[in-house]
Scaffold this active site. Structure first.
Site, PDB file in Angstrom:
ATOM      1  N   SER A 183      44.842  42.531  40.647  1.00  0.00           N
ATOM      2  CA  SER A 183      44.307  41.639  41.677  1.00  0.00           C
ATOM      3  C   SER A 183      44.854  40.218  41.603  1.00  0.00           C
ATOM      4  CB  SER A 183      42.780  41.587  41.568  1.00  0.00           C
ATOM      5  OG  SER A 183      42.387  41.046  40.316  1.00  0.00           O
ATOM      6  N   LYS A 184      45.668  39.905  40.614  1.00  0.00           N
ATOM      7  CA  LYS A 184      46.176  38.545  40.454  1.00  0.00           C
ATOM      8  C   LYS A 184      47.231  38.233  41.521  1.00  0.00           C
ATOM      9  CE  LYS A 184      43.743  37.995  36.711  1.00  0.00           C
ATOM     10  NZ  LYS A 184      42.509  37.192  36.747  1.00  0.00           N
ATOM     11  N   PRO A 185      47.555  36.952  41.709  1.00  0.00           N
ATOM     12  CA  PRO A 185      48.587  36.596  42.700  1.00  0.00           C
ATOM     13  C   PRO A 185      49.890  37.367  42.507  1.00  0.00           C
ATOM     14  CG  PRO A 185      47.408  34.634  42.042  1.00  0.00           C
ATOM     15  CD  PRO A 185      46.883  35.750  41.170  1.00  0.00           C
TER      16      PRO A 185
END
Length: 364
Positions: A183-185
Site C-alpha cells: 500500500s505504500k507510494p
C-alpha cells in the site's frame, strides 16, 4: 471502490512485471539476484545518496541501523507516539527505551520544539517519522541532534518520493528507512524495504548485518540477521519504477484537490512549511463523530481507515515505559479523530467528488 487501487496499477504494469519475474525464474536468481543491486542503484540515484541497501521489510529497515549503531539496554531513542508500532518496537526489541515527544497538532509530525527537552545523557539518537507522506522540519531536527552529538534516522515508510525543500525524503538525515509494503507510494507484492545513507562505514556494516553479519561467505564480523530483500520483490519494484515519479506528482495533486474540495467542511491535512511535495501515503482528515462518519461512508460504498486509533504510549505492550493518558494530549486527541479517505494515483475527479459530497453529508 478501492481504498488503494492496486488493481489498475497492476493492469498497467502487468507485462513489465511478468517479464521481470520470468527472467528471474529462468535464471533461478532468487536470493540477492541482479535485480536487487539494480534497484539499490536506481533508488540511491533517485534519492541522491551514496548507498541504498535493500532489506526484507520496512521494519528491518528500521532495526538494522539501530543494530549498526550498537543500540542496547540503557540507551534511549527519541520518537513520536503517533506512528505505526514498528517505529517503536525496534527500539524496545533491542532493550533500549523509546522516549516519546508529542506531535504538532496540525501536521501530526513530531513537535520539533519539544525534542530538546526530552534529551538525557542516555539519549543516542532520534527517529523522526515522516507521517502521511511528508517529512518533519529535518534541518531543525538535524541541528538539535548535531548540538547534542546524536544521530537522526528518518522513518520514511510513508514518504518515499516526498520532497523537503529541494531534497528527497530519505536524503535528509544520517540514515533513512522506507517500506515497500504493497500500500505504500512505491509498493511491492509482499514485504520489502530499503535503507539509505551517505555514510560509507555505516552502509557496509548495515549491509553485512542484513546478511547474517557476514563480510564474505561463512565469515561473520557481526551478530546479524536474515533481512535480504527478495529478488522477486525487487523485480516487481523495478517494473513499477518507470511510472513512480508520475504517480508521486499525481498523489500530491490529488491530495491538494481533496483539500480544496473539503475546506471548511472537515479538518484537512496541513503541509509542513518546507514540504515541496507530499506523496499523501494517506489522505487523513479529522472529524468529531468519526464512527458515524465511517459508517455513513461505508453504507455509500466508500472505504476508510484509521491511522492510528491508539497512540503507542497507551498500548499494552509499552505500559512498562510508565506513560499515562494525558502525557501526549495532541497525539491522543488526533488518535480519536483522524480517518483516512481513499487515496491513490488513479482517483478520478468524479470519484473524488462523490467521496467529498458524502463526507459533507456525513459530518452535517
Amino acid at each position: 471502490m478501492d481504498f488503494i487501487d492496486l488493481k489498475t496499477q497492476y493492469q498497467r504494469d502487468k507485462q513489465a512485471i511478468w517479464e521481470r519475474l520470468s527472467r528471474n525464474m529462468e535464471n533461478a536468481s532468487f536470493i540477492l539476484g541482479p535485480d536487487v543491486a539494480e534497484l539499490e542503484k536506481t533508488l540511491a540515484h533517485y534519492v541522491g545518496v551514496k548507498h541504498a541497501i535493500g532489506v526484507a521489510s520496512g521494519t528491518d529497515a528500521l532495526l538494522i541501523p539501530l543494530l549498526a549503531y550498537g543500540i542496547g539496554p540503557g540507551d534511549e531513542v527519541i520518537t513520536t507516539p503517533f506512528t505505526f508500532v514498528a517505529t517503536v518496537e525496534v527500539i524496545a526489541l533491542l532493550g533500549a527505551k523509546p522516549v516519546f515527544v508529542d506531535i504538532d497538532p496540525k501536521t501530526y509530525l513530531i513537535d520539533i520544539h519539544q525534542v530538546e527537552k526530552a534529551i538525557t545523557p542516555r539519549t543516542k539518537g532520534i527517529i523522526s517519522v515522516s507521517l502521511y507522506g511528508q517529512t518533519p522540519d529535518m534541518d531543525a531536527l538535524n541541528s538539535i541532534a548535531k548540538k547534542h552529538n546524536l544521530w537522526v534516522m528518518e522513518d520514511a515508510a510513508q514518504s518515499f518520493g516526498a520532497i523537503y525543500k529541494d531534497k528527497k525524503s530519505c536524503n535528509l538525515s544520517d540514515v533513512a528507512a522506507t517500506s515497500f509494503f504493497p500500500s505504500k507510494p512505491l509498493g511491492c507484492y509482499g514485504d520489502g524495504g530499503m535503507i539509505f545513507t551517505n555514510d560509507d562505514e555505516l552502509a557496509l556494516k548495515m549491509r553485512q548485518i542484513a546478511n547474517h553479519g557476514q563480510h564474505v561467505r561463512y565469515q561473520h564480523c557481526y551478530v546479524g540477521i536474515n533481512a535480504r530483500l527478495d529478488t522477486l520483490q525487487a523485480a516487481v519494484l523495478l517494473a513499477k519504477w518507470p511510472h513512480f515519479e508520475e504517480e508521486a506528482n499525481s498523489r500530491h495533486h490529488i491530495g491538494q484537490r481533496y483539500t480544496e474540495l473539503l475546506k471548511n467542511t472537515v479538518v484537512t491535512p496541513v503541509l509542513e512549511k518546507n514540504t515541496t511535495r507530499s506523496v499523501y501515503a494517506q489522505y487523513t482528515i479529522r472529524v468529531q463523530n468519526r464512527d458515524s462518519v465511517i459508517n455513513f461512508l461505508k453504507d455509500k460504498g466508500i472505504p476508510t481507515a484509521v491511522h492510528y486509533p491508539i497512540p503507542l504510549h497507551l498500548q499494552e505492550a509499552y505500559r512498562s515505559l510508565g506513560y499515562k493518558e494525558g502525557d501526549f494530549p495532541h497525539a491522543e486527541k488526533a488518535a480519536q479523530e483522524v480517518m483516512s479517505l481513499p487515496m491513490h494515483p488513479f482517483l478520478t475527479e468524479e470519484t473524488m467528488q462523490y467521496i467529498v459530497d458524502n463526507v459533507k453529508q456525513a459530518v452535517r
